[in-house]
Write a protein that holds these residues in place. Sequence first.
Motif, PDB file in Angstrom:
ATOM      1  N   GLN A  38      73.231 -29.637  33.024  1.00 36.23           N
ATOM      2  CA  GLN A  38      74.305 -30.077  32.134  1.00 36.23           C
ATOM      3  C   GLN A  38      73.766 -30.456  30.752  1.00 36.23           C
ATOM      4  N   GLY A  39      72.423 -30.531  30.624  1.00 36.09           N
ATOM      5  CA  GLY A  39      71.801 -30.760  29.326  1.00 36.09           C
ATOM      6  C   GLY A  39      71.637 -32.200  28.901  1.00 36.09           C
ATOM      7  N   GLU A  40      71.881 -33.128  29.798  1.00 37.07           N
ATOM      8  CA  GLU A  40      71.748 -34.554  29.486  1.00 37.07           C
ATOM      9  C   GLU A  40      70.733 -35.202  30.425  1.00 37.07           C
ATOM     10  N   PRO A  41      70.055 -36.283  29.960  1.00 39.87           N
ATOM     11  CA  PRO A  41      69.153 -36.998  30.864  1.00 39.87           C
ATOM     12  C   PRO A  41      69.914 -37.501  32.094  1.00 39.87           C
ATOM     13  N   VAL A  42      69.240 -37.485  33.228  1.00 40.29           N
ATOM     14  CA  VAL A  42      69.882 -37.811  34.504  1.00 40.29           C
ATOM     15  C   VAL A  42      69.478 -39.213  34.954  1.00 40.29           C
ATOM     16  N   ALA A  43      70.492 -40.038  35.261  1.00 38.26           N
ATOM     17  CA  ALA A  43      70.263 -41.396  35.763  1.00 38.26           C
ATOM     18  C   ALA A  43      70.137 -41.365  37.280  1.00 38.26           C
ATOM     19  N   ARG A  44      69.311 -42.251  37.809  1.00 41.82           N
ATOM     20  CA  ARG A  44      69.127 -42.342  39.267  1.00 41.82           C
ATOM     21  C   ARG A  44      70.442 -42.655  39.975  1.00 41.82           C
ATOM     22  N   ASN A  45      71.266 -43.517  39.370  1.00 45.23           N
ATOM     23  CA  ASN A  45      72.553 -43.865  39.986  1.00 45.23           C
ATOM     24  C   ASN A  45      73.448 -42.635  40.131  1.00 45.23           C
ATOM     25  N   SER A  46      73.405 -41.757  39.155  1.00 43.64           N
ATOM     26  CA  SER A  46      74.204 -40.530  39.202  1.00 43.64           C
ATOM     27  C   SER A  46      73.749 -39.641  40.357  1.00 43.64           C
ATOM     28  N   LEU A  47      72.449 -39.553  40.552  1.00 41.03           N
ATOM     29  CA  LEU A  47      71.908 -38.783  41.681  1.00 41.03           C
ATOM     30  C   LEU A  47      72.310 -39.419  43.003  1.00 41.03           C
ATOM     31  N   ALA A  48      72.189 -40.750  43.072  1.00 43.04           N
ATOM     32  CA  ALA A  48      72.524 -41.471  44.308  1.00 43.04           C
ATOM     33  C   ALA A  48      73.990 -41.236  44.685  1.00 43.04           C
ATOM     34  N   ASP A  49      74.873 -41.349  43.702  1.00 44.91           N
ATOM     35  CA  ASP A  49      76.298 -41.132  43.964  1.00 44.91           C
ATOM     36  C   ASP A  49      76.553 -39.704  44.450  1.00 44.91           C
ATOM     37  N   ALA A  50      75.910 -38.743  43.815  1.00 43.82           N
ATOM     38  CA  ALA A  50      76.154 -37.334  44.139  1.00 43.82           C
ATOM     39  C   ALA A  50      75.661 -36.944  45.529  1.00 43.82           C
ATOM     40  N   VAL A  51      74.541 -37.532  45.969  1.00 46.68           N
ATOM     41  CA  VAL A  51      74.005 -37.157  47.284  1.00 46.68           C
ATOM     42  C   VAL A  51      74.357 -38.170  48.369  1.00 46.68           C
ATOM     43  N   GLY A  52      75.053 -39.252  47.999  1.00 45.20           N
ATOM     44  CA  GLY A  52      75.538 -40.203  48.991  1.00 45.20           C
ATOM     45  C   GLY A  52      74.479 -41.105  49.583  1.00 45.20           C
ATOM     46  N   VAL A  53      73.517 -41.521  48.750  1.00 48.06           N
ATOM     47  CA  VAL A  53      72.491 -42.472  49.186  1.00 48.06           C
ATOM     48  C   VAL A  53      72.403 -43.586  48.151  1.00 48.06           C
ATOM     49  N   SER A  54      71.627 -44.611  48.436  1.00 39.47           N
ATOM     50  CA  SER A  54      71.477 -45.710  47.489  1.00 39.47           C
ATOM     51  C   SER A  54      70.514 -45.326  46.364  1.00 39.47           C
ATOM     52  N   ALA A  55      70.627 -46.047  45.257  1.00 41.04           N
ATOM     53  CA  ALA A  55      69.696 -45.835  44.144  1.00 41.04           C
ATOM     54  C   ALA A  55      68.263 -46.131  44.588  1.00 41.04           C
ATOM     55  N   GLY A  56      68.108 -47.099  45.497  1.00 41.44           N
ATOM     56  CA  GLY A  56      66.780 -47.415  46.027  1.00 41.44           C
ATOM     57  C   GLY A  56      66.191 -46.245  46.806  1.00 41.44           C
ATOM     58  N   GLN A  57      67.037 -45.546  47.569  1.00 39.08           N
ATOM     59  CA  GLN A  57      66.552 -44.372  48.308  1.00 39.08           C
ATOM     60  C   GLN A  57      66.157 -43.250  47.357  1.00 39.08           C
ATOM     61  N   VAL A  58      66.929 -43.083  46.280  1.00 38.36           N
ATOM     62  CA  VAL A  58      66.573 -42.077  45.271  1.00 38.36           C
ATOM     63  C   VAL A  58      65.232 -42.427  44.646  1.00 38.36           C
ATOM     64  N   THR A  59      65.048 -43.691  44.287  1.00 36.20           N
ATOM     65  CA  THR A  59      63.783 -44.123  43.702  1.00 36.20           C
ATOM     66  C   THR A  59      62.629 -43.875  44.662  1.00 36.20           C
ATOM     67  N   ALA A  60      62.806 -44.206  45.922  1.00 32.43           N
ATOM     68  CA  ALA A  60      61.745 -43.984  46.917  1.00 32.43           C
ATOM     69  C   ALA A  60      61.401 -42.500  47.021  1.00 32.43           C
ATOM     70  N   LEU A  61      62.401 -41.643  47.032  1.00 30.10           N
ATOM     71  CA  LEU A  61      62.137 -40.202  47.088  1.00 30.10           C
ATOM     72  C   LEU A  61      61.414 -39.729  45.840  1.00 30.10           C
ATOM     73  N   LEU A  62      61.879 -40.177  44.661  1.00 30.25           N
ATOM     74  CA  LEU A  62      61.254 -39.742  43.412  1.00 30.25           C
ATOM     75  C   LEU A  62      59.804 -40.211  43.295  1.00 30.25           C
ATOM     76  N   GLU A  63      59.472 -41.293  43.982  1.00 29.06           N
ATOM     77  CA  GLU A  63      58.102 -41.799  43.954  1.00 29.06           C
ATOM     78  C   GLU A  63      57.254 -41.259  45.102  1.00 29.06           C
ATOM     79  N   SER A  64      57.867 -40.482  45.995  1.00 33.22           N
ATOM     80  CA  SER A  64      57.136 -39.919  47.134  1.00 33.22           C
ATOM     81  C   SER A  64      56.287 -38.730  46.690  1.00 33.22           C
TER      82      SER A  64
END
Length: 176
Positions: A38-64
């Motif tokens: 979409q051409g814009e920086p992506v926020a972790r909360n936006s990813l969490a909402d889209a995949v149906g997990v918490s922002a903490g789970q997104v952060t854990a995955l991104l740091e894995s």
Amino acid sequence: MVIQTTNFDQAATMMASVPKFSEDGSRLARELYQQLSQGEPVARNSLADAVGVSAGQVTALLESEQFRGWVFYNDEERITGFRGLAIVPMPHQFEVDDQTLYTWCAIDSLFIPEVLGKPARVKTQDPRSGGTIKLTVTPEGVESVEPEDTVMSIVVADVEVVKTNPAKVMSAFCHH
């Protein structure tokens, strides 16, 4: 376009050394590509909402291990690049849905349309002549290439570099 391979085993070994995604990682990766397109920086909360997990789970995955070193952020900690796709200028222009994006390596422009499920128009500079190379790549493959005699080479990077420091992949692999 002619494809010629001289060191296929080495290239395959290098590509196989890139960390594989878990099921959750795969869902997150697909969504991250979609949101970056979409051409814009992506926020972790936006990813969490889209995949149906918490922002903490997104952060854990991104740091894995499967993501570490493959994700690039701006000063606000929003994602600006991921495994070959970027919203910040890079050498290979990649247009999807009239949105100008960029790829890290020339080869990235060949697989990302399949991930996005959308065609892309690619422009890059011929490193020898300085002329413009144009491709149209669909999810099914390369549709057109200008000039017709265009070739792409792949420099085989050291597998240990790919495994231990993915951030160096661009300099070890893409910039040749």
